[in-house]
Design a protein around this motif. Sequence first.
Motif, PDB file in Angstrom:
ATOM      1  N   ILE A 233       0.849  -1.206   0.000  1.00 46.39           N
ATOM      2  CA  ILE A 233       0.000   0.000   0.000  1.00 46.39           C
ATOM      3  C   ILE A 233       0.878   1.247   0.000  1.00 46.39           C
ATOM      4  O   ILE A 233       0.636   2.203  -0.754  1.00 46.39           O
ATOM      5  N   THR A 234       1.910   1.235   0.837  1.00 41.58           N
ATOM      6  CA  THR A 234       2.814   2.388   0.938  1.00 41.58           C
ATOM      7  C   THR A 234       3.560   2.600  -0.366  1.00 41.58           C
ATOM      8  O   THR A 234       3.698   3.728  -0.850  1.00 41.58           O
ATOM      9  N   ARG A 235       4.026   1.511  -0.977  1.00 38.37           N
ATOM     10  CA  ARG A 235       4.760   1.626  -2.239  1.00 38.37           C
ATOM     11  C   ARG A 235       3.876   2.165  -3.352  1.00 38.37           C
ATOM     12  O   ARG A 235       4.292   3.001  -4.160  1.00 38.37           O
ATOM     13  N   GLY A 236       2.638   1.677  -3.423  1.00 40.08           N
ATOM     14  CA  GLY A 236       1.747   2.077  -4.522  1.00 40.08           C
ATOM     15  C   GLY A 236       1.252   3.499  -4.429  1.00 40.08           C
ATOM     16  O   GLY A 236       1.059   4.165  -5.452  1.00 40.08           O
ATOM     17  N   GLY A 237       1.021   3.974  -3.217  1.00 44.00           N
ATOM     18  CA  GLY A 237       0.621   5.369  -3.039  1.00 44.00           C
ATOM     19  C   GLY A 237      -0.791   5.696  -3.486  1.00 44.00           C
ATOM     20  O   GLY A 237      -1.094   6.864  -3.747  1.00 44.00           O
ATOM     21  N   ILE A 238      -1.671   4.664  -3.563  1.00 38.32           N
ATOM     22  CA  ILE A 238      -3.054   4.980  -3.934  1.00 38.32           C
ATOM     23  C   ILE A 238      -4.036   4.548  -2.843  1.00 38.32           C
ATOM     24  O   ILE A 238      -5.241   4.479  -3.075  1.00 38.32           O
ATOM     25  N   GLY A 239      -3.510   4.243  -1.666  1.00 36.45           N
ATOM     26  CA  GLY A 239      -4.381   3.936  -0.534  1.00 36.45           C
ATOM     27  C   GLY A 239      -4.950   2.541  -0.523  1.00 36.45           C
ATOM     28  O   GLY A 239      -5.882   2.260   0.230  1.00 36.45           O
ATOM     29  N   MET A 240      -4.407   1.650  -1.352  1.00 36.26           N
ATOM     30  CA  MET A 240      -4.892   0.269  -1.366  1.00 36.26           C
ATOM     31  C   MET A 240      -3.872  -0.617  -2.046  1.00 36.26           C
ATOM     32  O   MET A 240      -2.932  -0.149  -2.705  1.00 36.26           O
ATOM     33  N   THR A 241      -4.076  -1.916  -1.909  1.00 35.80           N
ATOM     34  CA  THR A 241      -3.404  -2.890  -2.758  1.00 35.80           C
ATOM     35  C   THR A 241      -4.469  -3.820  -3.296  1.00 35.80           C
ATOM     36  O   THR A 241      -5.447  -4.144  -2.598  1.00 35.80           O
ATOM     37  N   VAL A 242      -4.306  -4.266  -4.539  1.00 41.23           N
ATOM     38  CA  VAL A 242      -5.251  -5.195  -5.146  1.00 41.23           C
ATOM     39  C   VAL A 242      -4.833  -6.612  -4.751  1.00 41.23           C
ATOM     40  O   VAL A 242      -3.637  -6.937  -4.723  1.00 41.23           O
ATOM     41  N   VAL A 243      -5.807  -7.435  -4.433  1.00 38.37           N
ATOM     42  CA  VAL A 243      -5.553  -8.831  -4.073  1.00 38.37           C
ATOM     43  C   VAL A 243      -5.936  -9.699  -5.268  1.00 38.37           C
ATOM     44  O   VAL A 243      -7.096  -9.661  -5.722  1.00 38.37           O
ATOM     45  N   VAL A 244      -4.969 -10.457  -5.788  1.00 40.42           N
ATOM     46  CA  VAL A 244      -5.202 -11.211  -7.024  1.00 40.42           C
ATOM     47  C   VAL A 244      -4.856 -12.680  -6.845  1.00 40.42           C
ATOM     48  O   VAL A 244      -4.093 -13.073  -5.954  1.00 40.42           O
ATOM     49  N   SER A 245      -5.420 -13.502  -7.741  1.00 40.66           N
ATOM     50  CA  SER A 245      -5.095 -14.927  -7.804  1.00 40.66           C
ATOM     51  C   SER A 245      -3.806 -15.089  -8.609  1.00 40.66           C
ATOM     52  O   SER A 245      -3.321 -14.128  -9.218  1.00 40.66           O
ATOM     53  N   PRO A 246      -3.256 -16.290  -8.666  1.00 41.22           N
ATOM     54  CA  PRO A 246      -2.058 -16.509  -9.495  1.00 41.22           C
ATOM     55  C   PRO A 246      -2.279 -16.140 -10.961  1.00 41.22           C
ATOM     56  O   PRO A 246      -1.338 -15.792 -11.674  1.00 41.22           O
ATOM     57  N   GLU A 247      -3.545 -16.198 -11.400  1.00 42.10           N
ATOM     58  CA  GLU A 247      -3.858 -15.830 -12.805  1.00 42.10           C
ATOM     59  C   GLU A 247      -4.137 -14.344 -12.955  1.00 42.10           C
ATOM     60  O   GLU A 247      -4.566 -13.896 -14.018  1.00 42.10           O
ATOM     61  N   ARG A 248      -3.917 -13.595 -11.896  1.00 39.95           N
ATOM     62  CA  ARG A 248      -4.123 -12.126 -11.881  1.00 39.95           C
ATOM     63  C   ARG A 248      -5.593 -11.740 -11.877  1.00 39.95           C
ATOM     64  O   ARG A 248      -5.940 -10.600 -12.151  1.00 39.95           O
ATOM     65  N   LYS A 249      -6.482 -12.677 -11.556  1.00 41.17           N
ATOM     66  CA  LYS A 249      -7.891 -12.303 -11.416  1.00 41.17           C
ATOM     67  C   LYS A 249      -8.072 -11.550 -10.107  1.00 41.17           C
ATOM     68  O   LYS A 249      -7.503 -11.928  -9.079  1.00 41.17           O
ATOM     69  N   VAL A 250      -8.874 -10.480 -10.169  1.00 42.09           N
ATOM     70  CA  VAL A 250      -9.078  -9.657  -8.981  1.00 42.09           C
ATOM     71  C   VAL A 250     -10.018 -10.373  -8.015  1.00 42.09           C
ATOM     72  O   VAL A 250     -11.165 -10.674  -8.349  1.00 42.09           O
ATOM     73  N   LEU A 251      -9.509 -10.643  -6.806  1.00 43.13           N
ATOM     74  CA  LEU A 251     -10.304 -11.299  -5.767  1.00 43.13           C
ATOM     75  C   LEU A 251     -10.834 -10.299  -4.749  1.00 43.13           C
ATOM     76  O   LEU A 251     -11.872 -10.514  -4.136  1.00 43.13           O
ATOM     77  N   GLY A 252     -10.098  -9.213  -4.580  1.00 41.00           N
ATOM     78  CA  GLY A 252     -10.495  -8.209  -3.599  1.00 41.00           C
ATOM     79  C   GLY A 252      -9.501  -7.062  -3.568  1.00 41.00           C
ATOM     80  O   GLY A 252      -8.562  -7.008  -4.372  1.00 41.00           O
ATOM     81  N   ILE A 253      -9.714  -6.155  -2.641  1.00 44.08           N
ATOM     82  CA  ILE A 253      -8.757  -5.080  -2.394  1.00 44.08           C
ATOM     83  C   ILE A 253      -8.552  -4.959  -0.889  1.00 44.08           C
ATOM     84  O   ILE A 253      -9.409  -5.355  -0.090  1.00 44.08           O
ATOM     85  N   PHE A 254      -7.409  -4.438  -0.507  1.00 43.78           N
ATOM     86  CA  PHE A 254      -7.105  -4.198   0.902  1.00 43.78           C
ATOM     87  C   PHE A 254      -6.700  -2.730   1.023  1.00 43.78           C
ATOM     88  O   PHE A 254      -5.711  -2.296   0.441  1.00 43.78           O
ATOM     89  N   THR A 255      -7.522  -1.965   1.747  1.00 43.93           N
ATOM     90  CA  THR A 255      -7.338  -0.520   1.836  1.00 43.93           C
ATOM     91  C   THR A 255      -6.901  -0.090   3.232  1.00 43.93           C
ATOM     92  O   THR A 255      -6.860  -0.900   4.174  1.00 43.93           O
ATOM     93  N   ASP A 256      -6.610   1.196   3.360  1.00 42.94           N
ATOM     94  CA  ASP A 256      -6.303   1.759   4.680  1.00 42.94           C
ATOM     95  C   ASP A 256      -7.460   1.503   5.646  1.00 42.94           C
ATOM     96  O   ASP A 256      -7.254   1.217   6.824  1.00 42.94           O
ATOM     97  N   GLY A 257      -8.679   1.603   5.149  1.00 43.97           N
ATOM     98  CA  GLY A 257      -9.848   1.360   5.986  1.00 43.97           C
ATOM     99  C   GLY A 257      -9.935  -0.081   6.444  1.00 43.97           C
ATOM    100  O   GLY A 257     -10.282  -0.372   7.601  1.00 43.97           O
ATOM    101  N   ASP A 258      -9.609  -1.016   5.532  1.00 48.15           N
ATOM    102  CA  ASP A 258      -9.597  -2.427   5.902  1.00 48.15           C
ATOM    103  C   ASP A 258      -8.559  -2.690   6.984  1.00 48.15           C
ATOM    104  O   ASP A 258      -8.782  -3.500   7.902  1.00 48.15           O
TER     105      ASP A 258
END
Length: 330
Positions: A233-258
């Motif tokens: 999250i800190t590296r990306g600088g957009i207040g979240m990180t995307v959580v993906v499967s090995p195939e890069r499918k979006v499973l969720g996001i993890f934010t500052d609020g989470d």
Amino acid sequence: MSQIPSIQPSPQALDLARQVLRIEGEAVLALAARINGAFLQALALILNCRGRVIVSGIGKSGHIGRKIAATLASTGTPAFFVHPAEASHGDLGMITAEDVVIGISNSGESAELLNIVPSIKRQGARLIAMTGNENSTLSRDADAHLDAGVAQEACPLNLAPTASTTAALALGDALAVALLDARGFGAEDFARSHPGGALGRRLLTRMRDVMRTGEAIPVVTPAAGIAEAIREITRGGIGMTVVVSPERKVLGIFTDGDLRRAVLRHPSLRDITVGDVMTRGPRVTGPDKLAAEAVEMMEKHKINQIPVVDGEGCLIGALNMHDLFQAKAI
């Protein structure tokens, strides 16, 4: 050294200003009652024109003509202005048999304009007259006449072109808007004519133009620890990180609020993974979606970040509201 006397406006200046506005407003309103078959005739001439619309006029009418030409051009009717005096010295070569000429003259007797009418007619171009005198020479020579007459000028001397130029300008706008509607000219068409403006950016900017891609996207897997997610999250600088499967499918996001909610619910963050506390099924968008649509979605659902996915649901980009501000899409 003598002091330059100071001139102060009289209290009557406000009354005069209000009178000018009333006279010009009434002049424009009076045009509405005179919109008739002649207006439709002029409209048909332009809609069936295979060339360009050339607007011409001298003096104040010329200034109004330049604005009308610009409005036509920006709303789907290719148009430009030709000065009648310059037309007599070579610029008539800009006019072809495929064109429609709009000649503007309040009196309908402007010599510079009348001098080029025979050449326009010989060329085979059609002529629309916009005058305040339906019995004028220009009106009689035209294929269609638009009545822009006014009862009086707003000038106290009834001399300076004021109400008459306002009326001509308004009539030109009415013509441009009627043409816009007849052509089915939409917001995106308008944006393509105004790519440098705020509207153009809002209607033409797509997600692929502003999203972060590649290494700039903060990404973790569901098995990642909370510390790893925080670093991402800190590296990306957009207040979240995307959580993906090995195939890069979006499973969720993890934010500052989470993260804040996880701290409250779990005594030790070492015992959980991102998959335990992420926001599942987040809002996503596609790369070809308009940035304006993303703004609407983010405001509606009160979110500040959004992943961008391809047709298979695989992550290809991400951005936050600040990215949209920087791109001036808001």
